[in-house]
Write a protein that holds these residues in place. Structure first.
Motif: not given
Length: 211
Positions: A130-141, A151-167
Motif C-alpha cells: 500500500r505504499g506505506c512502511a507502517d503497513e502490518v507485516m506478516c509474522n510467521p515466526i 503443543r499442537t499434535d499437527f499443523n496445517l498451513l493455509l494460504g501463507l505467502c512464499v517465504g513466510h511459509d519457509t519461516l
C-alpha cells in the motif's frame, strides 16, 4: 545432482530400474540406506504407513480436505494448529468449523499477529503493498511460536505467502502439512500457469531473453 524432473522413463515408479542415469537417486545405495534407516524410526513409520493408507483409500475419490481429516484421524491427532493468511480468514473459519465438527480441537494463528509495521524489517514505503512502511507485516515466526506453545499434535498451513511459509516451517516444532498456498492471481491454484506454460502463460514464464 539429481534431475528426476527431466527423466522420462521414471522406471523407479514401476519397481524395476532400467538403465538409470548416473545421477539417479535410486542408484545411490548410501542415500537409500540412510533414507530407509530414518524411515525405520517409530514416528516416521507411523506417518509413512498412514499416508500410504490414506492415499489408497482416497485415491481419486476424496478431496484434499477429506484426506487430511482421514489422515488426522488415523494418526490419532487431536489438537490441530492452523496457521493462515488474513486474506483467507473466511476459508480458515470454515475449515475450523469442519475440523471441530469432526472432533478436533483447533488452535489458529493469523499471519498479522503482533501488529508489527514493515518498517521493522527495514523496508521503505515503495517496498510495501500500500505504499506505506507502517503497513502490518506478516509474522510467521510468531505463528509458529503460538502453535508450539499450544503443543499442537499437527499443523496445517493455509494460504501463507512464499517465504513466510519457509519461516514458519523452519520454526514449527510439530509435524505440518500445507493445505493451500497463496496465489492471488489464480485463486490460489498455483499449478494453473504450469498447465498453461505453453499457452496463455508462455510469454510470462518464458519471456524473451536479452542477447
Amino acid at each position: 545432482m539429481s534431475h528426476c524432473a527431466n527423466c522420462a522413463p521414471h522406471s523407479c515408479a514401476g519397481g524395476v530400474l532400467e538403465h538409470p542415469p548416473g545421477d539417479c537417486p535410486s542408484g545411490s545405495a548410501p542415500l537409500q540406506e540412510r533414507a530407509m534407516s530414518l524411515l525405520a524410526e517409530e514416528e516416521n513409520q507411523k506417518l509413512a504407513r498412514t499416508a500410504a493408507r490414506v492415499e489408497a483409500e482416497g485415491y481419486g475419490r476424496l478431496t484434499r480436505v477429506e484426506e487430511t481429516i482421514l489422515f488426522l484421524q488415523k494418526m490419532d491427532f487431536h489438537k490441530i494448529g492452523l496457521a493462515f493468511c488474513t486474506g483467507l480468514w473466511r476459508e480458515a473459519h470454515e475449515l475450523t468449523k469442519i475440523l471441530e465438527y469432526h472432533g478436533f480441537e483447533v488452535c489458529s494463528a493469523i499471519c498479522k499477529n503482533g501488529c508489527h509495521p514493515k518498517r521493522d524489517l527495514g523496508l521503505g514505503d515503495r517496498e510495501t503493498v500500500r505504499g506505506c512502511a507502517d503497513e502490518v507485516m506478516c509474522n510467521p515466526i510468531a505463528q509458529a511460536l503460538v502453535l508450539n506453545e499450544a503443543r499442537t499434535d499437527f499443523n496445517l498451513l493455509l494460504g501463507l505467502c512464499v517465504g513466510h511459509d519457509t519461516l514458519i516451517l523452519k520454526y514449527l516444532e510439530g509435524p505440518a502439512s500445507v493445505l493451500a498456498v497463496k496465489d492471488r492471481v489464480t485463486g490460489h491454484n498455483p499449478l494453473a500457469p504450469i498447465y498453461q506454460a505453453q499457452g496463455y502463460y508462455r510469454k510470462k514464464l518464458y519471456p524473451p531473453r536479452e542477447d
